[in-house]
Design a protein around this motif. Sequence first.
Motif, PDB file in Angstrom:
ATOM      1  N   ILE A  89      -8.707   7.944  35.518  1.00 43.45           N
ATOM      2  CA  ILE A  89      -8.976   6.616  36.084  1.00 43.45           C
ATOM      3  C   ILE A  89      -7.654   5.897  36.330  1.00 43.45           C
ATOM      4  O   ILE A  89      -7.439   5.280  37.374  1.00 43.45           O
ATOM      5  CB  ILE A  89      -9.884   5.810  35.140  1.00 43.45           C
ATOM      6  CG1 ILE A  89     -11.212   6.555  34.957  1.00 43.45           C
ATOM      7  CG2 ILE A  89     -10.125   4.399  35.674  1.00 43.45           C
ATOM      8  CD1 ILE A  89     -12.080   6.029  33.859  1.00 43.45           C
ATOM      9  N   ILE A  92      -6.019   7.256  39.458  1.00 38.71           N
ATOM     10  CA  ILE A  92      -6.572   6.680  40.696  1.00 38.71           C
ATOM     11  C   ILE A  92      -6.049   5.255  40.882  1.00 38.71           C
ATOM     12  O   ILE A  92      -5.656   4.863  41.981  1.00 38.71           O
ATOM     13  CB  ILE A  92      -8.115   6.717  40.656  1.00 38.71           C
ATOM     14  CG1 ILE A  92      -8.607   8.172  40.683  1.00 38.71           C
ATOM     15  CG2 ILE A  92      -8.707   5.912  41.806  1.00 38.71           C
ATOM     16  CD1 ILE A  92     -10.107   8.344  40.427  1.00 38.71           C
ATOM     17  N   ARG A  93      -6.018   4.511  39.795  1.00 34.31           N
ATOM     18  CA  ARG A  93      -5.509   3.135  39.894  1.00 34.31           C
ATOM     19  C   ARG A  93      -4.061   3.111  40.375  1.00 34.31           C
ATOM     20  O   ARG A  93      -3.689   2.320  41.240  1.00 34.31           O
ATOM     21  CB  ARG A  93      -5.590   2.436  38.529  1.00 34.31           C
ATOM     22  CG  ARG A  93      -6.961   1.968  38.157  1.00 34.31           C
ATOM     23  CD  ARG A  93      -6.898   1.022  36.935  1.00 34.31           C
ATOM     24  NE  ARG A  93      -8.224   0.618  36.540  1.00 34.31           N
ATOM     25  CZ  ARG A  93      -8.915  -0.372  37.114  1.00 34.31           C
ATOM     26  NH1 ARG A  93      -8.378  -1.067  38.103  1.00 34.31           N
ATOM     27  NH2 ARG A  93     -10.132  -0.659  36.710  1.00 34.31           N
ATOM     28  N   LEU A  96      -3.978   4.470  44.305  1.00 33.94           N
ATOM     29  CA  LEU A  96      -4.709   3.769  45.345  1.00 33.94           C
ATOM     30  C   LEU A  96      -4.690   2.267  45.158  1.00 33.94           C
ATOM     31  O   LEU A  96      -4.408   1.523  46.106  1.00 33.94           O
ATOM     32  CB  LEU A  96      -6.144   4.281  45.405  1.00 33.94           C
ATOM     33  CG  LEU A  96      -6.835   3.788  46.650  1.00 33.94           C
ATOM     34  CD1 LEU A  96      -6.270   4.454  47.885  1.00 33.94           C
ATOM     35  CD2 LEU A  96      -8.305   4.000  46.558  1.00 33.94           C
ATOM     36  N   SER A 145      -9.059  13.573  40.529  1.00 30.98           N
ATOM     37  CA  SER A 145      -8.496  12.221  40.427  1.00 30.98           C
ATOM     38  C   SER A 145      -7.159  12.169  41.147  1.00 30.98           C
ATOM     39  O   SER A 145      -6.832  11.184  41.810  1.00 30.98           O
ATOM     40  CB  SER A 145      -8.325  11.797  38.969  1.00 30.98           C
ATOM     41  OG  SER A 145      -7.295  12.541  38.333  1.00 30.98           O
ATOM     42  N   SER A 149      -7.217  10.811  45.080  1.00 30.53           N
ATOM     43  CA  SER A 149      -6.561   9.500  45.203  1.00 30.53           C
ATOM     44  C   SER A 149      -5.349   9.601  46.123  1.00 30.53           C
ATOM     45  O   SER A 149      -5.020   8.646  46.830  1.00 30.53           O
ATOM     46  CB  SER A 149      -6.207   8.900  43.850  1.00 30.53           C
ATOM     47  OG  SER A 149      -5.257   9.658  43.158  1.00 30.53           O
TER      48      SER A 149
END
Lengths: 330, 330
Positions: A89, A92-93, A96, A145, A149
């Motif tokens: 997670i 991805i943060r 993106l 991920s 991303s």
Amino acid sequence: MGKKVLISGGAGFIGSHMVDRLLRRNDLETLVVVDNFWTGLATNLAHIRDPRLNLVTSNIEDFATGDKFDEIIHLASPASPPWYMREPIRTIRANLVGALNLVEMLVPGGRMSFASTSEVYGDPLVTPQPESYRGFVDCTGPRSSYDESKRCTEALLFECQRTRGIEIRVVRLFNVYGPRTRPDDGRAVSNFLSQALTHGELTLYGEGDQTRSWGYVDDIVDALERFFWLDSGITYGGPLNVGNDREISVAEVANYIVSLVPGARIKMCPPIPQDPTNRRPDLTICRQVLPGWQANITYEEGVKRTLDWFRDQIQHGAETDAPSPVRLED
Amino acid sequence: MGKKVLISGGAGFIGSHMVDRLLRRNDLETLVVVDNFWTGLATNLAHIRDPRLNLVTSNIEDFATGDKFDEIIHLASPASPPWYMREPIRTIRANLVGALNLVEMLVPGGRMSFASTSEVYGDPLVTPQPESYRGFVDCTGPRSSYDESKRCTEALLFECQRTRGIEIRVVRLFNVYGPRTRPDDGRAVSNFLSQALTHGELTLYGEGDQTRSWGYVDDIVDALERFFWLDSGITYGGPLNVGNDREISVAEVANYIVSLVPGARIKMCPPIPQDPTNRRPDLTICRQVLPGWQANITYEEGVKRTLDWFRDQIQHGAETDAPSPVRLED
């Protein structure tokens, strides 16, 4: 007036080399480096004494400023499977949401550069991979991920180019290695070197016949520097494959390192799920956009240089426990 | 204690049908509908008089609450090319940043459902498309904001399932149509119907031989209701193809509508860039997970029903100007 430049992930492996190159620029007024030191290391920038450098400790997705930048270089992301698989997670943060944040910080007419990856091709069914190859990525798989991303951040930037007219530079990097890789990075070259220099047991996952195109960091950074700011007149925003197109198996690299380090030996381990079987850049566009550039340093030479650097690091007490790859039911 | 459920995009086309189904549940305590009315319409929910419904006007990526939810259904996204091509950044935000926001609002053991899309297959080289097909999407192309943000949101949810143990339900929907589509939605069926009922000129892009699998909304919502909450004992989180596997060309639908509406005629237009050539779900897994479900309503019947609904809307003064597709240099 000089340029205001921001680089995310600037304390990382490739990022810190880019910072060195950026600080060679006479037209640079300020360089804001944003890094959360997730995979970046303060030691990578410890040699710098330049008042134009402003180092900010922050997640790039949370970074806020009233300033705008002429150029933004977005490198913030883990790049090694065990790192991104442990924190998908966050991965991805960083990519993106980081990019969504950064595109709002460009001055009108500014340029945004992004380090995408050959992983957008997944486990490719075409070799070598041209930029037009749409890839073979499992968007629900254990590498997704990172792969997705990067793909979605590419989409974001190309759409920003189309709808907002921002200038972009998107590169797809192929297996970069060299000094300033974390000893606990976990990818093949750094893993083998750390292992060879400590307990001596090189873990080879699967048969080792999966191939990669190993790009020595100095070669790769030469290309990035030219593409991102040095060469004038570039109108092509990407995607641009950047890498060494000599394709070498993982086993060959392991055996070469064993030949260099007395006492080192190979331990066969079960394959990693969805480990790509092959990877090699088609450099046709790269040769047009960056005439004369090529990856000059052979893997034999690059591995030797990296070995020397790792040896020096270990003598100075760096962390060397490479993490095990994340085990997954596939 | 009843269930606290949140649905994003609940004023939209599919979302509002889902709200109707959710409010049939006896175990529902509260239903929070979050919609920013970008493509959703207040009229889609105007018939509801249920004190359990709490409608919040907000972008889903900006929505904040102290509450946690037992079930979250994430539908917030435009689904029509002219809409997402006009605002690609907003599209990525709705899907992915929305999902990142929502996964933090689940109670432990909660369930997150997501409407992904057959567009994750891009312009498929395999037909019909099984869920294992990795797709053929240009991640730098004009449809990428939608395709890639759906793919990356799938990645996020499967990684949340793997690393956090959350329960997920991910469906890939194939060309849903029916009542409550916006008259200015811009996709083929609604476009043709709006055009047939107003100026009479149906714009057919390209040869019209591109195929789709048209799923009437009642059929599709039957499947979603079962997969998302009704059927107990489902352990498969997806991805699950949901659609009608009868493959019909766009030209056939246009001709059928022309046959239904006196004076309607077809106007040939240049093709839309990267318009997928074919699309048809492999429903093998769907039949296992939702035994007995199938799309029962033929496109002939579904189009007639939708025509009646559109005619009624137009008589009541709804907006009917379908936007032109975004023109792109490819």
